[in-house]
Design a protein around this motif. Structure first.
Motif, PDB file in Angstrom:
ATOM      1  N   GLY A 253     -40.222  -7.495  -4.878  1.00 42.05           N
ATOM      2  CA  GLY A 253     -40.029  -6.120  -5.310  1.00 42.05           C
ATOM      3  C   GLY A 253     -38.630  -5.608  -5.016  1.00 42.05           C
ATOM      4  N   ALA A 254     -38.116  -4.765  -5.912  1.00 40.45           N
ATOM      5  CA  ALA A 254     -36.806  -4.136  -5.734  1.00 40.45           C
ATOM      6  C   ALA A 254     -36.716  -2.953  -6.699  1.00 40.45           C
ATOM      7  CB  ALA A 254     -35.678  -5.129  -5.989  1.00 40.45           C
ATOM      8  N   THR A 255     -35.700  -2.137  -6.506  1.00 45.34           N
ATOM      9  CA  THR A 255     -35.481  -1.020  -7.427  1.00 45.34           C
ATOM     10  C   THR A 255     -34.927  -1.565  -8.741  1.00 45.34           C
ATOM     11  OG1 THR A 255     -33.244  -0.675  -6.578  1.00 45.34           O
ATOM     12  CG2 THR A 255     -35.023   0.587  -5.538  1.00 45.34           C
ATOM     13  N   ALA A 256     -35.009  -0.736  -9.773  1.00 43.27           N
ATOM     14  CA  ALA A 256     -34.561  -1.157 -11.104  1.00 43.27           C
ATOM     15  C   ALA A 256     -33.088  -1.574 -11.094  1.00 43.27           C
ATOM     16  CB  ALA A 256     -34.782  -0.020 -12.101  1.00 43.27           C
ATOM     17  N   SER A 257     -32.251  -0.815 -10.416  1.00 41.11           N
ATOM     18  CA  SER A 257     -30.811  -1.108 -10.420  1.00 41.11           C
ATOM     19  C   SER A 257     -30.490  -2.456  -9.795  1.00 41.11           C
ATOM     20  CB  SER A 257     -30.038   0.000  -9.695  1.00 41.11           C
ATOM     21  OG  SER A 257     -30.109   1.205 -10.414  1.00 41.11           O
ATOM     22  N   LEU A 258     -31.210  -2.805  -8.718  1.00 36.78           N
ATOM     23  CA  LEU A 258     -30.969  -4.102  -8.089  1.00 36.78           C
ATOM     24  C   LEU A 258     -31.391  -5.247  -9.002  1.00 36.78           C
ATOM     25  CD1 LEU A 258     -31.990  -3.457  -4.361  1.00 36.78           C
ATOM     26  CD2 LEU A 258     -29.685  -3.647  -5.326  1.00 36.78           C
TER      27      LEU A 258
END
Length: 272
Positions: free
Chosen positions: A94-99
């Motif tokens: 999992g990660a944020t969209a930008s990453l």
């Protein structure tokens, strides 16, 4: 409940014949009769009426039939999923969209080039939601710009990346340039407000770096994007008087995670 008893019940109800049911199940007729008696004893009811070769379901048997079908169907699905989990080790990241847009997408490409049979799940969400999933064991690996200070979590620094302030043109056409706020972590906003003159209110806030970049020509705004995007997108113009921001990147997972070995193996492939 012994599923073999239900399986035998369903076969007898289908064939309406103990002998044919025994053949289909590769059992003796006496074994089929014994299983039906076991099930009837457990339920405390008669499931079939037996008159010579005329076998019919009792009202109790008719009531049990749909439940037995559903239970057997669920049991088959459960066995299939368990077998699949033994054959393949699905790991969720999992990660944020930008990453994902800036680094992790390319990292996945490298992983699949190295391991074509790899099975991963990529999740996009805000950091606090992903941390909750990590604690609930719904997520195996979190990639974040901040290291959670919790004893049960293992954090590994993967490296640092640079963010530059970009716009679609060197100078704003009129007045002060608008600003788009892109989510790069909670503590990023402290550095952001220190660098930006007058701390302008953002015309938009988003978690997607690609969306922010696409809106630069239309809005005339500026936004902090990965510095290496200057090479990928020639239409980006760096704001010269704002120095780049350097941010850390961490891998985070539960100390007692069952996926520890696979996580450490995957992290040998650089992300940035």
């Amino acid at each position: 409940m012994d599923t073999e008893l239900l399986k035998t019940f369903l076969e007898v109800s289908r064939t309406r014949h103990f002998g044919r049911a025994a053949e289909a199940l590769y059992l003796t007729q006496s074994a089929v009769s014994f299983r039906i008696r076991q099930l009837e004893t457990q339920l405390g009811v008669s499931l079939f009426t037996r008159h010579r070769n005329n076998i019919r379901l009792t009202p109790a048997g008719e009531s049990l039939l749909p439940y037995a079908e559903n239970l057997m169907s669920t049991w088959q699905l459960a066995k299939k999923e368990v077998t699949r989990s033994l054959q393949h080790s699905l790991l969720s990241i999992g990660a944020t969209a930008s990453l994902w847009e800036a680094w992790l997408g390319q990292w996945l490409q490298l992983l699949y080039q190295q391991r074509p049979t790899l099975q991963l799940e990529a999740r996009i969400a805000l950091r606090h939601g992903l941390i909750n999933q990590l604690h609930e064991r719904q997520l195996d690996l979190l990639i974040s710009t901040e290291a959670p200070k919790m004893e049960e979590l293992t954090c590994q620094l993967l490296g640092n990346f640079s963010l530059s302030l970009f716009a679609a043109s060197a100078e704003p056409e009129t007045g002060e340039r608008p600003y788009i706020r892109l989510e790069w972590g909670a503590d990023f906003h402290t550095h952001e407000s220190r660098l930006l003159v007058n701390n302008p209110l953002p015309v938009m806030s988003t978690t997607s770096a690609l969306l922010a970049r696409s809106l630069l020509p239309t809005t005339g705004a500026c936004v902090f994007l990965p510095s290496h995007w200057a090479e990928l997108y020639p239409d980006l113009t760096a704001i010269a008087d704002i120095p780049p921001l350097v941010r850390p990147l961490y891998a985070v997972w539960l100390q007692n995670s069952d996926q520890r070995a696979q996580i450490r193996q995957l992290l040998k492939t650089p992300m940035i």
